[in-house]
Enzyme design. Structure first.
Site, PDB file in Angstrom:
ATOM      1  N   ASP A  23      52.611 -53.919 -22.479  1.00  0.00           N
ATOM      2  CA  ASP A  23      52.892 -55.340 -22.691  1.00  0.00           C
ATOM      3  C   ASP A  23      53.091 -55.659 -24.179  1.00  0.00           C
ATOM      4  O   ASP A  23      52.478 -55.032 -25.036  1.00  0.00           O
ATOM      5  CB  ASP A  23      51.721 -56.159 -22.123  1.00  0.00           C
ATOM      6  CG  ASP A  23      52.098 -57.600 -21.904  1.00  0.00           C
ATOM      7  OD1 ASP A  23      53.293 -57.940 -21.996  1.00  0.00           O
ATOM      8  OD2 ASP A  23      51.188 -58.410 -21.644  1.00  0.00           O
ATOM      9  N   ASN A  71      59.414 -58.631 -12.175  1.00  0.00           N
ATOM     10  CA  ASN A  71      60.251 -58.607 -13.386  1.00  0.00           C
ATOM     11  C   ASN A  71      61.732 -58.907 -13.130  1.00  0.00           C
ATOM     12  O   ASN A  71      62.484 -59.162 -14.079  1.00  0.00           O
ATOM     13  CB  ASN A  71      60.113 -57.267 -14.126  1.00  0.00           C
ATOM     14  CG  ASN A  71      58.803 -57.104 -14.863  1.00  0.00           C
ATOM     15  OD1 ASN A  71      58.320 -55.989 -15.052  1.00  0.00           O
ATOM     16  ND2 ASN A  71      58.191 -58.205 -15.288  1.00  0.00           N
TER      17      ASN A  71
HETATM   18  C1  FPP Z   1      56.247 -56.055 -20.746  1.00  0.00           C
HETATM   19  O1  FPP Z   1      56.384 -56.638 -22.035  1.00  0.00           O
HETATM   20  C2  FPP Z   1      57.188 -54.937 -20.648  1.00  0.00           C
HETATM   21  C3  FPP Z   1      58.072 -54.761 -19.637  1.00  0.00           C
HETATM   22  C4  FPP Z   1      58.206 -55.700 -18.494  1.00  0.00           C
HETATM   23  C5  FPP Z   1      59.028 -53.635 -19.644  1.00  0.00           C
HETATM   24  C6  FPP Z   1      58.428 -52.329 -20.071  1.00  0.00           C
HETATM   25  C7  FPP Z   1      59.475 -51.319 -20.117  1.00  0.00           C
HETATM   26  C8  FPP Z   1      59.659 -50.450 -21.116  1.00  0.00           C
HETATM   27  C9  FPP Z   1      58.764 -50.312 -22.292  1.00  0.00           C
HETATM   28  C10 FPP Z   1      60.764 -49.464 -21.040  1.00  0.00           C
HETATM   29  C11 FPP Z   1      60.180 -48.235 -20.450  1.00  0.00           C
HETATM   30  C12 FPP Z   1      61.072 -47.123 -20.517  1.00  0.00           C
HETATM   31  C13 FPP Z   1      60.784 -45.940 -19.977  1.00  0.00           C
HETATM   32  C14 FPP Z   1      61.691 -44.847 -20.252  1.00  0.00           C
HETATM   33  C15 FPP Z   1      59.598 -45.723 -19.122  1.00  0.00           C
HETATM   34  P1  FPP Z   1      56.989 -58.113 -22.161  1.00  0.00           P
HETATM   35  O2  FPP Z   1      58.452 -58.010 -22.229  1.00  0.00           O
HETATM   36  O3  FPP Z   1      56.469 -58.959 -21.039  1.00  0.00           O
HETATM   37  O4  FPP Z   1      56.405 -58.570 -23.527  1.00  0.00           O
HETATM   38  P2  FPP Z   1      56.023 -60.066 -23.936  1.00  0.00           P
HETATM   39  O5  FPP Z   1      54.803 -60.436 -23.118  1.00  0.00           O
HETATM   40  O6  FPP Z   1      55.725 -59.937 -25.391  1.00  0.00           O
HETATM   41  O7  FPP Z   1      57.206 -60.935 -23.636  1.00  0.00           O
END
Ligand code: FPP
Length: 242
Positions: A23, A71
């Protein structure tokens, strides 16, 4: 199997299964005035380095929450960027071949692009005999969806007259989850300051320990991972006993 020696020390018995909620990618990008997808790109880089390090620590299973069933509500551009990161990673299979890491996926694959599904199948097949560590990627995964999927499988058996409702056990529900043959979670790490499970492995986390930190996922380094593991080693787990 002989006990693995952890890079954290001979006396360290690391958790067998660690879950990571990646996150804070969006906030990481926003702080830099960049589009959110740049945060995910950094997050994906970090996922690679933490995976390699987890093997050195002696973790048997590590599961990353990469994309939840919720998501899809995000803008298409962001969803597409995350899906592209998965495909790119799966195109670079040499990494885990060198590392002897087995890869598994959990979640509902049916809604993913056919090309991505094919790469997932290929990756699982290529790595199925690797035994240094198991990396589990939760993609289009939801804990409630997973339990629902298991219950539907058992309901079909009841309908066919193969199972009596009163004979349904926890073990049967567990065996029909996506995590079949993957042990329950010992530790869940969630960076970025949020303190919630967000539908991540709600069945498997029943007795997990939790570790939270304010660091955003792209900034979460191997020494932060070590801190979480050492913190876990100090915990007194009672599993409902005394
Ligand atoms: C949550 O942070 C993150 C996600 C929903 C996506 C996670 C995916 C990746 C890191 C890519 C993974 C790639 C591989 C190859 C496994 P957020 O976007 O909700 O962060 P925020 O709360 O700061 O908005």
């Amino acid at each position: 199997m002989a006990r693995k020696i952890s890079c954290l020390g001979d006396n360290i018995i690391p958790p067998a299964h660690v879950g990571v909620i990646m996150d804070g990618n969006g906030r990481w990008a926003k702080k830099r005035g960049l589009p959110r997808k740049f945060g995910h790109r950094e997050g994906a880089k970090n996922f690679r380095s933490i995976t390699k390090h987890a093997k050195a620590v002696g973790i048997d299973y590590i599961t990353f929450y990469a994309f939840s069933t919720e998501n899809w509500k995000r803008p298409k551009e962001e969803v597409d960027a995350i899906m592209d990161l998965f495909e790119k990673y799966l195109d670079e299979v040499e990494d885990f071949i060198e590392e002897n890491i087995r890869i598994r996926f959990i979640g509902d694959r049916s809604q993913l692009k056919p090309s991505l599904q094919a790469k997932m199948r290929h990756t699982e097949e290529t790595s199925k005999d690797f035994d240094a560590m198991t990396l589990v990627l939760a993609i289009n995964y939801g804990g409630r969806d997973e339990i629902c999927h298991s219950v539907k499988t058992l309901a079909e058996q009841v309908k066919r007259g193969e199972l009596e409702p009163q004979d349904i056990t926890e073990d049967m529900i567990e065996r029909n989850l996506y995590t079949e043959e993957i042990p329950p979670l010992d530790l869940v790490i969630r960076p970025s300051g949020e303190q919630r499970l967000s539908n991540f492995m709600i069945w498997q986390a029943a007795y997990a320990e939790f570790y939270y930190t304010n660091i955003l996922w792209p900034d979460f380094r191997v020494n932060d991972f070590d801190k979480a593991i050492l913190d876990f080693c100090e915990r007194n787990r009672r599993f409902g006993g005394i």
